[in-house]
Write a protein that holds these residues in place. Sequence first.
Motif, PDB file in Angstrom:
ATOM      1  N   GLU A  76       0.832  -1.204   0.000  1.00 39.59           N
ATOM      2  CA  GLU A  76       0.000   0.000   0.000  1.00 39.59           C
ATOM      3  C   GLU A  76       0.869   1.258   0.000  1.00 39.59           C
ATOM      4  N   ARG A  77       1.858   1.293   0.846  1.00 38.67           N
ATOM      5  CA  ARG A  77       2.747   2.456   0.899  1.00 38.67           C
ATOM      6  C   ARG A  77       3.538   2.585  -0.388  1.00 38.67           C
ATOM      7  N   ARG A  78       3.965   1.454  -0.931  1.00 34.50           N
ATOM      8  CA  ARG A  78       4.730   1.476  -2.183  1.00 34.50           C
ATOM      9  C   ARG A  78       3.864   2.003  -3.323  1.00 34.50           C
ATOM     10  N   ALA A  79       2.614   1.584  -3.382  1.00 35.93           N
ATOM     11  CA  ALA A  79       1.718   2.048  -4.442  1.00 35.93           C
ATOM     12  C   ALA A  79       1.500   3.557  -4.347  1.00 35.93           C
ATOM     13  N   ARG A  80       1.275   4.059  -3.139  1.00 43.65           N
ATOM     14  CA  ARG A  80       1.110   5.511  -2.952  1.00 43.65           C
ATOM     15  C   ARG A  80       2.375   6.261  -3.350  1.00 43.65           C
ATOM     16  N   PHE A  81       3.517   5.753  -2.888  1.00 45.35           N
ATOM     17  CA  PHE A  81       4.791   6.406  -3.195  1.00 45.35           C
ATOM     18  C   PHE A  81       5.016   6.477  -4.702  1.00 45.35           C
ATOM     19  N   LEU A  82       4.808   5.361  -5.384  1.00 44.66           N
ATOM     20  CA  LEU A  82       5.015   5.337  -6.833  1.00 44.66           C
ATOM     21  C   LEU A  82       4.036   6.260  -7.549  1.00 44.66           C
ATOM     22  N   GLY A  83       2.777   6.271  -7.101  1.00 43.26           N
ATOM     23  CA  GLY A  83       1.790   7.162  -7.688  1.00 43.26           C
ATOM     24  C   GLY A  83       2.177   8.614  -7.516  1.00 43.26           C
ATOM     25  N   GLU A  84       2.601   8.986  -6.318  1.00 38.75           N
ATOM     26  CA  GLU A  84       3.024  10.361  -6.057  1.00 38.75           C
ATOM     27  C   GLU A  84       4.254  10.716  -6.871  1.00 38.75           C
ATOM     28  N   TYR A  85       5.185   9.772  -6.999  1.00 40.37           N
ATOM     29  CA  TYR A  85       6.396  10.011  -7.786  1.00 40.37           C
ATOM     30  C   TYR A  85       6.034  10.287  -9.252  1.00 40.37           C
ATOM     31  N   ILE A  86       5.150   9.482  -9.796  1.00 37.33           N
ATOM     32  CA  ILE A  86       4.755   9.651 -11.199  1.00 37.33           C
ATOM     33  C   ILE A  86       4.056  10.988 -11.400  1.00 37.33           C
ATOM     34  N   VAL A  87       3.182  11.366 -10.485  1.00 32.95           N
ATOM     35  CA  VAL A  87       2.456  12.638 -10.612  1.00 32.95           C
ATOM     36  C   VAL A  87       3.412  13.821 -10.478  1.00 32.95           C
ATOM     37  N   GLU A  88       4.265  13.802  -9.468  1.00 32.61           N
ATOM     38  CA  GLU A  88       5.172  14.927  -9.225  1.00 32.61           C
ATOM     39  C   GLU A  88       6.171  15.123 -10.356  1.00 32.61           C
ATOM     40  N   ASN A  89       6.654  14.023 -10.929  1.00 32.99           N
ATOM     41  CA  ASN A  89       7.698  14.100 -11.952  1.00 32.99           C
ATOM     42  C   ASN A  89       7.177  13.904 -13.365  1.00 32.99           C
ATOM     43  N   LYS A  90       5.871  13.689 -13.501  1.00 33.85           N
ATOM     44  CA  LYS A  90       5.288  13.345 -14.803  1.00 33.85           C
ATOM     45  C   LYS A  90       6.105  12.226 -15.439  1.00 33.85           C
TER      46      LYS A  90
END
Length: 92
Positions: A9-23
């Motif tokens: 769950e934490r990994r999924a959130r982290f990856l999602g946030e990373y993709i959004v922040e960095n496009k």
Amino acid sequence: MKDFLQDTERRARFLGEYIVENKATVRSAAAATGISKSTVHKEVTQRLSEIDSELYMKVRYILETNKSERHIRGGNATREKYRRLSQKQNNT
């Protein structure tokens, strides 16, 4: 960091946030975190939709944008490759 990445769950959130922040693309997110592309893709497309639907929609938009532009990026990369080869031959 290994313990953190074990919690899906934490990994999924982290990856999602990373993709959004960095496009970021799935490939670049995988390279940045040391996780396989298939795992990153599964986390942000399947698990994230169950965890955080708002973040999932943002990630989905970015991934669809990346997908729609990939043929352009590929063409640009090929053009740049041959431009460099041409310059290299002209300098010799």
